[in-house]
Motif scaffolding. Structure first.
Motif, PDB file in Angstrom:
ATOM      1  N   UNK A 249      -3.096  40.998  17.011  1.00  0.00           N
ATOM      2  CA  UNK A 249      -3.545  39.622  17.062  1.00  0.00           C
ATOM      3  C   UNK A 249      -2.315  38.714  17.714  1.00  0.00           C
ATOM      4  N   UNK A 250      -2.774  37.626  18.056  1.00  0.00           N
ATOM      5  CA  UNK A 250      -1.840  36.494  18.625  1.00  0.00           C
ATOM      6  C   UNK A 250      -2.106  35.261  18.018  1.00  0.00           C
ATOM      7  N   UNK A 251      -1.186  34.262  18.557  1.00  0.00           N
ATOM      8  CA  UNK A 251      -1.316  32.889  17.922  1.00  0.00           C
ATOM      9  C   UNK A 251      -2.474  32.180  18.018  1.00  0.00           C
ATOM     10  N   UNK A 252      -3.245  32.464  18.988  1.00  0.00           N
ATOM     11  CA  UNK A 252      -4.242  31.455  19.491  1.00  0.00           C
ATOM     12  C   UNK A 252      -5.804  32.004  18.650  1.00  0.00           C
ATOM     13  N   UNK A 253      -5.473  33.288  17.896  1.00  0.00           N
ATOM     14  CA  UNK A 253      -6.672  33.804  17.381  1.00  0.00           C
ATOM     15  C   UNK A 253      -7.036  32.969  16.101  1.00  0.00           C
ATOM     16  N   UNK A 254      -8.111  32.855  15.785  1.00  0.00           N
ATOM     17  CA  UNK A 254      -8.771  32.336  14.620  1.00  0.00           C
ATOM     18  C   UNK A 254      -8.885  33.173  13.472  1.00  0.00           C
ATOM     19  N   UNK A 255      -8.195  33.560  12.543  1.00  0.00           N
ATOM     20  CA  UNK A 255      -8.343  34.772  11.705  1.00  0.00           C
ATOM     21  C   UNK A 255      -8.740  34.173  10.207  1.00  0.00           C
ATOM     22  N   UNK A 256      -9.676  35.044   9.772  1.00  0.00           N
ATOM     23  CA  UNK A 256     -10.260  34.496   8.441  1.00  0.00           C
ATOM     24  C   UNK A 256     -10.360  35.767   7.478  1.00  0.00           C
TER      25      UNK A 256
END
Length: 337
Positions: free
Chosen positions: A91-98
């Motif tokens: 993952x990267x900082x711009x990902x929206x992770x839920x």
């Protein structure tokens, strides 16, 4: 040398000199760069369950990785609206992770099944513990192993009153309910099944019939030789008695509906030769001496005839023929049996 050629030569010399200087500076600064772990990105979960990601701080650093829980864990991971697949994802900082949990509420339910004939009602109870999963916060790290705290919740107990109300709703007759079995099973608060109501099957009666009496073995003497005749009866001897039939009994379903019994077949007993009814049909009496023979639905007494002397020709007799003498077939010197 023309002036424009001299200018080109000086420019090239300056470029080469600057390139060597840059390589020297990069190699000198490499000793001050952080290690791979320090340069790698970070991922963590805050107290509110939100996921935060930092990208690597240098080119030799690694992007953060999430270890995706298996499907049966009850935990889901979505990245940019898509469910995460596989065991690990980058993952990267711009990902929206839920990261979310699948609720498993406590379960308590029951069902009453009545068979097609209405002869039994079976109560089935199912209990299941509830499970609440809470995502816990983590410290920043290069790999995220999702920590989960679980809490168990007991299901609501099913009451006897609820079951009785359902039995009444589906029309089960109160007299057919096994209250002791129902109370004992429900109070256990465990999954399973139990019969809580039973119908009574109809019982078809039987017709009256004649039953043989046990006979004493008679001893008969033929030419002075004693011979046991276990089935021989004397004239006037009682050989059978009338056995009354059994009454029919109606049944009832768990709904209280009567069940009519099948009527018994009529008594079709047949008296053969040598037998009569006496005492208003209560006794069967031999009207001649002989061998009694019972068959399904009938009885008769087979008479006995004694022939004294040798037999020189074929004798015909409807019954038991006792020959006191020699037997020879015609034109033969051999005994004939």
């Amino acid at each position: 040398m023309p002036a424009w050629i001299a200018r080109i030569r000086d420019t090239v010399k300056n470029m080469v000199r600057g390139f060597h200087t840059s390589l020297h500076q990069v190699s000198h600064l490499a000793g001050f760069l952080p290690g791979r772990h320090e340069a790698s990105g970070r991922i963590w979960i805050d107290d509110d369950g939100h996921v935060h990601v930092q990208n690597p701080r240098a080119l030799h650093g690694l992007y953060p990785v999430i270890l995706v829980p298996p499907a049966e864990s009850g935990i889901t991971v979505e990245v940019n609206g898509q469910k995460a697949r596989g065991n690990e994802i980058v993952v990267q900082a711009s990902d929206q992770i839920v990261i979310d949990t699948i609720p498993q509420p406590p379960l308590s339910r029951f069902d009453v099944h009545v068979d097609d004939a209405g002869m039994s009602a079976v109560l089935t109870v199912e209990y299941r513990m509830g499970l609440t999963r809470l995502i816990e916060s983590t410290e920043p790290a290069t790999r995220l192993v999702i920590p989960v705290k679980t809490q168990m919740e007991s299901p609501r107990p099913i009451t006897v009153e609820e079951v009785l109300s359902e039995l009444n709703r589906i029309g089960i007759h109160n007299d057919r309910v096994d209250y002791a079995a129902l109370l004992d099973f429900v109070n256990r608060q465990k999954s399973g099944s139990v019969t809580v109501a039973l119908g009574i099957p109809a019982v078809s009666g039987t017709s009256e019939s004649y039953q043989p009496l046990p006979l004493e073995t008679k001893t008969r003497y033929y030419r002075g030789v004693a011979v046991d005749r276990p089935e021989f009866v004397e004239i006037g001897e009682i050989i059978g008695i009338l056995v009354p039939g059994e009454a029919s009994h109606p049944g009832i379903t768990v709904w209280g509906t009567p069940i009519l019994p099948t009527p018994p077949p009529p008594n079709m007993f047949k008296l053969g030769d040598g037998v009569e009814m006496m005492e208003r049909g209560m006794h069967l009496v031999a009207t001649r001496s002989g061998r009694v023979r019972w068959e399904p639905g009938s009885v008769r007494v087979i008479p006995e005839k004694i022939h004294v002397g040798p037999v020189r020709k074929t004798l015909t007799y409807d019954g038991d023929l006792i020959i006191e003498g020699d037997t020879h077939a015609p034109n033969s010197g051999h005994p004939r049996i």
